[in-house]
Design a protein around this motif. Structure first.
Motif, PDB file in Angstrom:
ATOM      1  N   LEU A 119      -6.308  -0.283  -5.057  1.00  0.00           N
ATOM      2  CA  LEU A 119      -6.730  -1.005  -3.864  1.00  0.00           C
ATOM      3  C   LEU A 119      -8.248  -0.983  -3.836  1.00  0.00           C
TER       4      LEU A 119
ATOM      5  N   GLY B 131      -1.052   2.077   8.643  1.00  0.00           N
ATOM      6  CA  GLY B 131      -0.470   2.528   7.392  1.00  0.00           C
ATOM      7  C   GLY B 131      -1.493   2.920   6.340  1.00  0.00           C
ATOM      8  N   GLU B 132      -2.783   2.625   6.616  1.00  0.00           N
ATOM      9  CA  GLU B 132      -3.828   2.948   5.648  1.00  0.00           C
ATOM     10  C   GLU B 132      -4.096   4.447   5.592  1.00  0.00           C
ATOM     11  N   TYR B 133      -3.558   5.184   6.552  1.00  0.00           N
ATOM     12  CA  TYR B 133      -3.948   6.582   6.701  1.00  0.00           C
ATOM     13  C   TYR B 133      -2.797   7.528   6.402  1.00  0.00           C
ATOM     14  N   PRO B 134      -2.439   7.728   5.117  1.00  0.00           N
ATOM     15  CA  PRO B 134      -1.289   8.580   4.823  1.00  0.00           C
ATOM     16  C   PRO B 134      -1.429   9.998   5.365  1.00  0.00           C
TER      17      PRO B 134
ATOM     18  N   ARG C  74       4.427  -4.133  -9.903  1.00  0.00           N
ATOM     19  CA  ARG C  74       3.018  -3.902 -10.206  1.00  0.00           C
ATOM     20  C   ARG C  74       2.858  -3.529 -11.671  1.00  0.00           C
TER      21      ARG C  74
ATOM     22  N   MET D 161       0.851  -1.196   0.000  1.00  0.00           N
ATOM     23  CA  MET D 161       0.000   0.000   0.000  1.00  0.00           C
ATOM     24  C   MET D 161       0.889   1.250   0.000  1.00  0.00           C
ATOM     25  N   THR D 162       0.447   2.259  -0.642  1.00  0.00           N
ATOM     26  CA  THR D 162       1.262   3.462  -0.726  1.00  0.00           C
ATOM     27  C   THR D 162       0.961   4.387   0.443  1.00  0.00           C
ATOM     28  N   HIS D 163       1.976   4.968   1.002  1.00  0.00           N
ATOM     29  CA  HIS D 163       1.795   5.740   2.222  1.00  0.00           C
ATOM     30  C   HIS D 163       1.942   7.231   2.038  1.00  0.00           C
TER      31      HIS D 163
ATOM     32  N   PHE E 240      -2.067   1.092  -9.958  1.00  0.00           N
ATOM     33  CA  PHE E 240      -2.292   0.203  -8.826  1.00  0.00           C
ATOM     34  C   PHE E 240      -3.591   0.595  -8.146  1.00  0.00           C
TER      35      PHE E 240
ATOM     36  N   GLN F  81       8.773   0.296   3.981  1.00  0.00           N
ATOM     37  CA  GLN F  81       7.642   1.114   3.531  1.00  0.00           C
ATOM     38  C   GLN F  81       8.114   2.181   2.553  1.00  0.00           C
TER      39      GLN F  81
ATOM     40  N   GLY G 291       2.032   1.322  10.603  1.00  0.00           N
ATOM     41  CA  GLY G 291       1.734  -0.095  10.448  1.00  0.00           C
ATOM     42  C   GLY G 291       1.855  -0.535   8.996  1.00  0.00           C
ATOM     43  N   GLY G 292       1.787  -1.845   8.800  1.00  0.00           N
ATOM     44  CA  GLY G 292       1.986  -2.380   7.457  1.00  0.00           C
ATOM     45  C   GLY G 292       0.758  -3.054   6.882  1.00  0.00           C
ATOM     46  N   GLY G 293      -0.415  -2.750   7.425  1.00  0.00           N
ATOM     47  CA  GLY G 293      -1.619  -3.322   6.840  1.00  0.00           C
ATOM     48  C   GLY G 293      -1.984  -4.683   7.391  1.00  0.00           C
TER      49      GLY G 293
ATOM     50  N   GLY H 126      -7.630  -1.138  12.572  1.00  0.00           N
ATOM     51  CA  GLY H 126      -7.889  -1.959  11.404  1.00  0.00           C
ATOM     52  C   GLY H 126      -9.345  -2.368  11.339  1.00  0.00           C
TER      53      GLY H 126
ATOM     54  N   ASN I  16       8.849   0.384  -0.749  1.00  0.00           N
ATOM     55  CA  ASN I  16       7.593  -0.067  -1.344  1.00  0.00           C
ATOM     56  C   ASN I  16       6.814   1.114  -1.913  1.00  0.00           C
ATOM     57  N   GLU I  17       6.857   2.227  -1.198  1.00  0.00           N
ATOM     58  CA  GLU I  17       6.171   3.440  -1.621  1.00  0.00           C
ATOM     59  C   GLU I  17       6.815   3.994  -2.886  1.00  0.00           C
TER      60      GLU I  17
ATOM     61  N   ASP J   2       0.694  -4.795   3.094  1.00  0.00           N
ATOM     62  CA  ASP J   2       0.987  -3.644   2.231  1.00  0.00           C
ATOM     63  C   ASP J   2       2.124  -3.892   1.259  1.00  0.00           C
TER      64      ASP J   2
ATOM     65  N   TYR K  70       3.195  -8.585   6.260  1.00  0.00           N
ATOM     66  CA  TYR K  70       2.378  -7.377   6.195  1.00  0.00           C
ATOM     67  C   TYR K  70       1.784  -7.214   4.800  1.00  0.00           C
TER      68      TYR K  70
END
Lengths: 583, 173
Positions: B87, A273-276, B81, A1-3, B85, B38, A313-315, A233, B41-42, B75, B73
């Motif tokens: 979600l 981590g869902e909340y950039p 990808r 997921m992108t942060h 992308f 992170q 967090g990492g999801g 979560g 990955n970002e 994420d 994790y």
């Protein structure tokens, strides 16, 4: 997921912030901030405020703000951002205070509406006035049904201050409790106030924060830590995001006070981590506070050291569980461990750790400022204060609100959320996220507090509720929740890892019309294994929503297994004959 | 801005990123493993084994440990990808609002299931079994950096159609 958080560890600092070294310097900084703040409300002031947070930005609030800035460039107008105020149904909103007028709030403003709005041609879109008196035929905002029943303590500044401005927050009272704790009160006095407030953990378990803090302070090993759990979560709960995006300094102050009160060296905030945007705004808040000298060695000359670290967090849903969260901070897989030892004895890095939910900690500044007795005077005897609540599903208004503990649930759904959308019929409301069962129409008079809902198989939990209508099949819904638990199981212990998939197999059999009544008994037996033999909170409650659904919608389950009928038409039921032939 | 579509990971960029991550002691180093991953990955959209080795070296741990996190994790991705992308939130509010129909439509019309990339490499989807926390706009997807809410099967298909158009004319994002 992108942060979306920046490459560097520390965000850009506001260069204008001074480094304060004493309480007196803080007080004069506060006076200056208050002067600035009050300039927004002088009769001649011309101020335009747009509410920006993750949900309103998606609806175009960022473009609205840009258009407003563009149109008002070169004028005397002050253009500000605030965060959303919880009323998602009126987003994107714009608040305009014109010279000689009170601030007026306009709802659902598109970027293309901006020229008309600023030329005052959208009077019919005004929905409320900030203040006590109506202006013309525009009522006070707080008289609208959505706001009237609310008691906004935690949300007092949300949608009012610019969450990225420490001056705004300080002008509205941030860090005044922290000053008391640094200079006026002893550690025990602070803990005493929290104990008297009877503040219970807002993460769902409801454990008294005062008791936790007292044992944290008693622990002798060093260093000690405070961990703020901002990893929500739980589906359809976003109260912590609302605090982070709307009033990050309130939460930061709560963490810092907790550190001083229990004698912790470092406070951690673990954010999902869902909340950039939440991460970004909290990082900014912490960097500004550090720059001002509110975090660090010998804070404002008080002789007290307080450190702060922010981790994302990492999801993984399981990282909302206390011990899993600490493992995640330590850089390993977030898998819960057996207790005891409790985390106040052996937590992060095997040191005494006080772990609180972020909503719990966000209550602390007001408790310190106004006293524990003031806090305990709100709510019911056993559940004091207020609670952030979300109700989702086919209801008329969307949003997040803060109500006093003990408010009847029916009034919350019908008055604040406006009841069901037209064309939808209420069937039930799922409570406690995915950790408890649903409530039906006849249970709705139950008061919203920690203990009352349990009587009907519901749970307050973290305050997330989902209303579902008669097009939602109870069996399918139960399968959804079990699938969630299957996916989010950390796979550490067998009952949860294998039990949840086993139950899903049974439900799938029922959904295909191949189930029998014996399957319902089998579900109950398997559930019992999972509940009694799992190690952590996730496993122990994983089958609860399914059992709740089976109990509340027993008829519907029976129809599936006995008659092969899904009254909502959701389940892919094959007719009895083909099912038999296929076997 | 990030490049969620990088097919290869420039290890010099990873080393440059690591040089910004400093730590006082071994304990803090371990706390930063997740953060370092992170960031990578970002930036690249995924984390390769080689990048994981650099993280392990920089933070004084083993690549096994780092890979254990990458595979735990949700994420993180360990393969590149597509150009875009998405979600797809499958939290409870989205479920009640019909996210299952969106997932089905992605499978039927575009041939992608959770974690897969379309044949033309334009789009990777990931179904979020947790919650993206923008529940008031359910059902919702996050496409690259933007949230798109109140979706129906038709509006989701329009969204993907526009995306394909933009990608094929060379103006992706």
């Amino acid at each position: 997921m992108t942060h979306g958080h920046p490459l560097t560890l520390t965000p850009k600092l506001a260069p204008s912030l001074p480094n304060l070294t004493s309480r007196a310097e803080f007080e004069s900084f506060r006076e200056e901030a208050e002067r600035q703040w009050s300039s927004y409300s002088t009769p001649d002031a011309w101020v335009v405020t747009v509410g920006l947070d993750s949900s309103s930005i998606g609806k175009g609030a960022g473009d609205v703000l840009a258009r407003v800035r563009e149109q008002l460039a070169g004028t005397d107008a002050v253009v500000r951002q605030a965060s959303g105020n919880g009323a998602n149904w009126m987003e994107p909103w714009v608040e305009i205070k014109r010279p000689g007028q009170p601030p007026i709030v306009y709802a659902n403003i598109e970027p293309s509406d901006v020229p008309d709005l600023l030329a005052d041609r959208l009077g019919h879109r005004a929905i409320g006035v900030i203040g006590d008196a109506p202006y013309g035929d525009i009522p006070p905002l707080q008289e609208l049904p959505f706001f009237k029943l609310q008691k906004r303590i935690l949300l007092r500044n949300v949608g009012v201050i610019d969450p990225e401005s420490i001056e705004d927050a300080i002008a509205r009272g941030a860090y005044s409790g922290y000053m008391k704790v640094l200079f006026d009160l002893s550690q025990d006095e602070v803990i005493e106030e929290v104990t008297r407030a009877n503040l219970r953990g807002r993460g769902g378990a409801g454990f008294p924060a005062g008791i936790k803090w007292a044992s944290g302070k008693r622990a002798r090993a060093r260093p000690k830590y405070v961990v703020c759990n901002s990893h929500e979560g739980e589906p359809n709960v976003y109260k912590d995001r609302r605090i982070h995006e709307g009033d990050p300094h309130r939460l930061l102050e709560g963490i810092l006070i907790a550190c001083v009160a229990v004698g912790a060296d470092i406070g951690y905030n673990y954010i999902g981590g869902e909340y950039p945007l939440a991460i970004q705004r909290f990082r900014k808040a912490a960097a500004d506070a550090e720059r001002l000298g509110l975090i660090g060695k010998n804070v404002l000359g008080s002789g007290k050291d307080v450190g702060l670290r922010i981790r994302a967090g990492g999801g993984a849903y399981i990282c909302g569980e206390g011990s899993a969260l600490m493992y995640s901070i330590m850089g390993v897989r977030g898998q819960p461990r057996t207790k005891p030892p409790r985390s106040v004895e052996e937590g992060l890095w095997k040191r005494p750790t006080v772990a609180n939910n972020s909503e719990t900690l966000a209550n602390i500044p007001d408790i310190v400022n106004n006293g524990g007795d003031w806090y305990a005077s709100m709510g019911t005897g056993k559940s004091t204060g207020t609670k952030l609540v979300t109700v989702m599903g086919p209801v008329k208004r969307m949003g997040l609100v803060e109500v006093e503990m003990g408010t009847p649930f029916r009034r919350v759904i019908e008055d604040i959320w406006g009841g069901m959308k037209d064309g939808h019929t209420f069937k039930g409301v799922q409570t406690g996220g995915i950790s408890a069962g649903p409530l039906l129409e006849q249970h709705l008079d139950v008061p919203l507090d920690f203990d009352s809902m349990a009587e009907y198989g519901g749970m307050l939990g973290s305050g997330g509720f989902v209303v579902y209508d008669d097009t939602t099949c109870a069996v399918d819904y139960a399968r959804y929740m079990m699938a969630f638990n299957r996916y989010e199981s950390c796979s550490k212990c067998v009952p949860c890892r294998l039990g949840n998939p086993a139950i899903i197999e049974i439900i799938d059999r029922i959904r295909l019309g191949r189930g029998s009544e014996a399957d319902l008994a089998l579900i109950e037996r398997t559930s019992k294994h999972i509940i009694e033999l799992s190690l952590c909170g996730l496993g122990q409650v994983a089958p609860m929503p399914l059992l709740g659904m089976m109990q509340k919608h027993h008829e519907e389950f029976l129809e599936h297994v006995r008659d092969g009928v899904c009254r909502c038409g959701t389940c892919p039921i094959e007719s009895r004959v083909t099912a038999v032939a296929a076997d | 801005m990030s490049h969620p579509s990088s097919q290869t990971i420039d290890l010099d960029v990873v080393r440059e990123m690591m040089s910004h991550i400093t730590y006082a002691d071994h304990q803090e180093g371990q706390e930063l493993i997740l953060f370092a991953l992170q960031e990578i990955n970002e930036h690249f959209g995924w984390v390769s084994l080689e990048a994981a080795e650099i993280v392990a070296d920089h933070l004084g741990t083993t690549v096994n440990r780092v890979y254990a996190l990458l595979t735990f994790y949700a994420d993180f991705r360990t393969a590149p990808r597509g150009d875009n992308f998405m979600l797809v939130c499958h939290g409870m509010s989205c479920y009640v609002a019909g996210s299952m129909r969106l997932v089905q439509s992605l499978r039927d019309r575009h041939g992608v299931s959770d974690g897969e990339t379309t044949a033309d490499g334009a789009l990777t989807i990931q179904v979020v079994d947790g919650c993206l926390g923008i529940c008031d706009r359910a059902p919702l997807v996050k496409l690259n950096q933007e949230f798109h809410g109140e979706l129906t099967v038709e509006t989701l298909n329009d969204l993907i159609g526009r995306l394909r158009l933009a990608t094929s004319s060379g103006g992706a994002r």
